[in-house]
Design a protein around this motif. Structure first.
Motif, mmCIF file in Angstrom:
data_model
loop_
_atom_site.group_PDB
_atom_site.id
_atom_site.type_symbol
_atom_site.label_atom_id
_atom_site.label_comp_id
_atom_site.label_asym_id
_atom_site.label_seq_id
_atom_site.Cartn_x
_atom_site.Cartn_y
_atom_site.Cartn_z
ATOM 1 N N LEU A 2 50.934 55.310 36.257
ATOM 2 C CA LEU A 2 50.179 54.064 36.346
ATOM 3 C C LEU A 2 48.699 54.304 36.089
ATOM 4 O O LEU A 2 48.035 53.461 35.471
ATOM 5 C CB LEU A 2 50.390 53.406 37.711
ATOM 6 N N LYS A 3 48.188 55.464 36.526
ATOM 7 C CA LYS A 3 46.788 55.781 36.271
ATOM 8 C C LYS A 3 46.531 55.924 34.779
ATOM 9 O O LYS A 3 45.499 55.497 34.275
ATOM 10 C CB LYS A 3 46.383 57.057 37.000
ATOM 11 N N ARG A 5 48.163 54.416 32.378
ATOM 12 C CA ARG A 5 48.177 53.077 31.784
ATOM 13 C C ARG A 5 46.898 52.315 32.098
ATOM 14 O O ARG A 5 46.387 51.579 31.262
ATOM 15 C CB ARG A 5 49.387 52.296 32.264
ATOM 16 N N GLU A 6 46.386 52.474 33.304
ATOM 17 C CA GLU A 6 45.117 51.834 33.664
ATOM 18 C C GLU A 6 43.974 52.396 32.822
ATOM 19 O O GLU A 6 43.105 51.667 32.370
ATOM 20 C CB GLU A 6 44.833 52.026 35.149
ATOM 21 N N ARG A 7 44.001 53.725 32.609
ATOM 22 C CA ARG A 7 42.964 54.354 31.790
ATOM 23 C C ARG A 7 43.033 53.860 30.349
ATOM 24 O O ARG A 7 42.015 53.669 29.698
ATOM 25 C CB ARG A 7 43.118 55.878 31.840
ATOM 26 N N ALA A 9 43.722 50.998 29.366
ATOM 27 C CA ALA A 9 43.212 49.632 29.274
ATOM 28 C C ALA A 9 41.683 49.576 29.267
ATOM 29 O O ALA A 9 41.113 48.514 29.029
ATOM 30 C CB ALA A 9 43.761 48.796 30.424
ATOM 31 N N THR A 10 41.011 50.701 29.483
ATOM 32 C CA THR A 10 39.554 50.698 29.539
ATOM 33 C C THR A 10 38.949 50.665 28.143
ATOM 34 O O THR A 10 39.566 51.055 27.156
ATOM 35 C CB THR A 10 39.024 51.943 30.277
#
Length: 89
Positions: A2-3, A5-7, A9-10
């Motif tokens: 999940l980290k 995927r969050e990264r 999106a930046t």
């Protein structure tokens, strides 16, 4: 996971990936259209010269396409990805 995927999106990641995508496109074009992966010569100097000539050819091809107004090809979507539901449906 999940980290990661969050990264992705930046904004910083997208800028870095955009540069990488451009480089990957050049390698793809060089290997598919100009046979970069196969050398015709024996020896490092001649192979290096072949790579330089391929780079010049790619640049000239892109310049002519740009002058002719040929639009860039968009990345194709795989058949599997096409089956995925979109956010609008």
């Amino acid at each position: 996971m999940l980290k990661a995927r969050e990264r992705q999106a930046t904004r910083e990641f997208k800028q870095q990936y955009q540069q990488r995508a451009g480089v990957e496109g050049v390698f793809s074009q060089a290997s598919l259209r100009f046979e970069l992966r196969r050398t015709r010569y024996i020896g490092r100097a001649k192979t290096h010269l072949q790579h330089i000539l391929i780079a010049v050819t790619i640049n000239l091809t892109r310049l002519v396409s740009w002058l002719d107004g040929v639009p860039k090809i968009k990345t194709r979507q795989s058949r599997f990805a096409a089956l995925a539901p979109t956010a609008t449906s």
